[in-house]
Design an enzyme around this catalytic site. Structure first.
Site, PDB file in Angstrom:
ATOM      1  N   CYS A   1       1.078  -1.261  -0.186  1.00  0.00           N
ATOM      2  CA  CYS A   1       0.185  -0.064  -0.117  1.00  0.00           C
ATOM      3  C   CYS A   1       0.821   1.009   0.073  1.00  0.00           C
ATOM      4  CB  CYS A   1      -0.847   0.187   1.283  1.00  0.00           C
ATOM      5  SG  CYS A   1      -2.094  -1.437   1.258  1.00  0.00           S
ATOM      6  N   SER A   2       2.036   1.022   0.551  1.00  0.00           N
ATOM      7  CA  SER A   2       2.876   2.286   0.573  1.00  0.00           C
ATOM      8  C   SER A   2       4.175   1.865  -0.610  1.00  0.00           C
ATOM      9  CB  SER A   2       3.385   2.622   2.039  1.00  0.00           C
ATOM     10  OG  SER A   2       4.338   1.221   2.196  1.00  0.00           O
TER      11      SER A   2
END
Lengths: 164, 181
Positions: A48-49
């Site tokens: 997600c990052s």
């Protein structure tokens, strides 16, 4: 920050790096199109990052400027293939693997202490000149805002040339 | 310094008063586990700060790695068209592992929405453009992962656990927080 990255106005040093086990890519291959170089420390950061996963969603934004995105890290070509397949990346990841970090060094974006590429971005114009560069602080992913602003300025300047 | 572009506007989903001392904008993805955790943090901040906080949510589905995220975002918009965005938003975050179309329709039915209209909106992707517009604004704003927060228009680059966000928020609006608090 180990070295100072190349600044706008400098001609981007050419490189030829492997994109797959039997295919290599040179920066000069993309002459005539804007190129975005995204140097990053390593494959496999949390999804997600992950900077590359975010850029993958924004490829349409880059394509609207006819720009080619190239990801570069010191990971080997098999690692890149596994990572790209896992994240379904739709742009090339280049292996700055042997001699290790040579391309990153030529852009002043190699982290000697950790033996990886810095998190650095370069936007290169159609003629091969750097028009924007950015070195991120450790631990902070750059978004695409700086890239898109640089591409927008490029579009503005190329339109100005076309006008009678 | 990455800035929110465009600033908060009428088309946004806004919980609270946009003239509150702190406007917190989140770009999020309903299938992202980190966003699921952040959802609880945002709820706690809303409880703690009450009317001093205005919260705005924009979509940033990492659709390639989260195959359910885009339709879930459309479902939130479809509920929003019936005036129930936040209720669907909460349900989606509380049920992140059940985001198949049948699940989404189940939530709509549970919320007693007009299910036919809801299904029609999903089938025709009526709100896909709205979701894409949020993604585009996220690109311009420097969104660098999910979730990404903006506090009073500036990207928050630190951690987003309760204490970190609370500290950043109160720091950003220190004088006003004390006046009103």
């Amino acid at each position: 920050m180990s070295e100072r990255i190349l600044k706008p106005g400098v001609v981007a040093p050419d490189f030829r790096l492997k994109a797959t086990p039997d295919q290599s890519v040179a920066l000069a291959d993309f002459r005539g199109r804007p190129v975005i170089l995204a140097l990053y420390p390593a494959d496999w950061s949390p999804v997600c990052s992950d900077q590359m996963a975010v850029y993958n969603e924004l490829l349409d934004e880059f394509h609207q400027h006819d720009a080619q995105l190239l990801g570069i890290s010191v990971d080997g070509v098999w690692c890149h293939l596994a990572f790209a397949s896992n994240r379904k990346l739709r742009f090339p990841l280049l292996a700055d693997f042997e001699p290790k970090g040579a391309a990153a060094r030529s852009f002043g974006a190699y982290d000697n202490e950790n033996g990886v590429c810095e998190r650095a971005l370069f936007v290169i114009d159609r003629e091969g000149t750097i028009t924007w560069s950015h070195l991120s602080p450790i631990g902070i992913n750059p978004g695409a805002d700086g890239i898109l602003e640089a591409l927008e300025r490029l579009r503005g300047s190329s339109l100005a040339e076309v006008r009678p | 310094m990455s800035r929110l572009r465009p600033p908060v506007h009428e088309g946004d989903h806004i919980a609270g008063d946009p003239s509150a001392p702190v406007v917190l904008v989140e770009y999020g993805d309903y299938e992202c586990p980190f966003c699921g955790r952040a959802h609880g943090v945002v709820e706690a901040l809303q409880q703690t700060l009450a009317e001093r906080l205005c919260f705005v949510f924009r979509h940033f589905p990492l659709a390639t790695v989260h195959p359910h995220a885009a339709l879930a975002a459309e479902a939130a918009e479809a509920a929003g068209a019936q005036g129930r965005f936040w209720q669907m938003h909460n349900l989606l975050y509380e049920n992140q592992t059940a985001l198949e179309p049948a699940d989404l329709i189940g939530y709509a039915s549970m919320m007693q929405l007009d299910v036919d209209a809801f299904v029609d909106d999903l089938r025709t992707h009526r709100f896909l453009e709205k979701v894409r517009a949020d993604l585009h604004s996220g690109a311009l704003s420097g969104v660098n992962g999910t979730p990404t927060f903006f506090i009073n228009g500036l990207r928050h680059d630190g951690a987003w656990d309760f204490d970190s966000l609370f500290g950043a928020i109160t720091g950003a609006a220190a004088p006003e927080m004390h006046e009103r608090g």
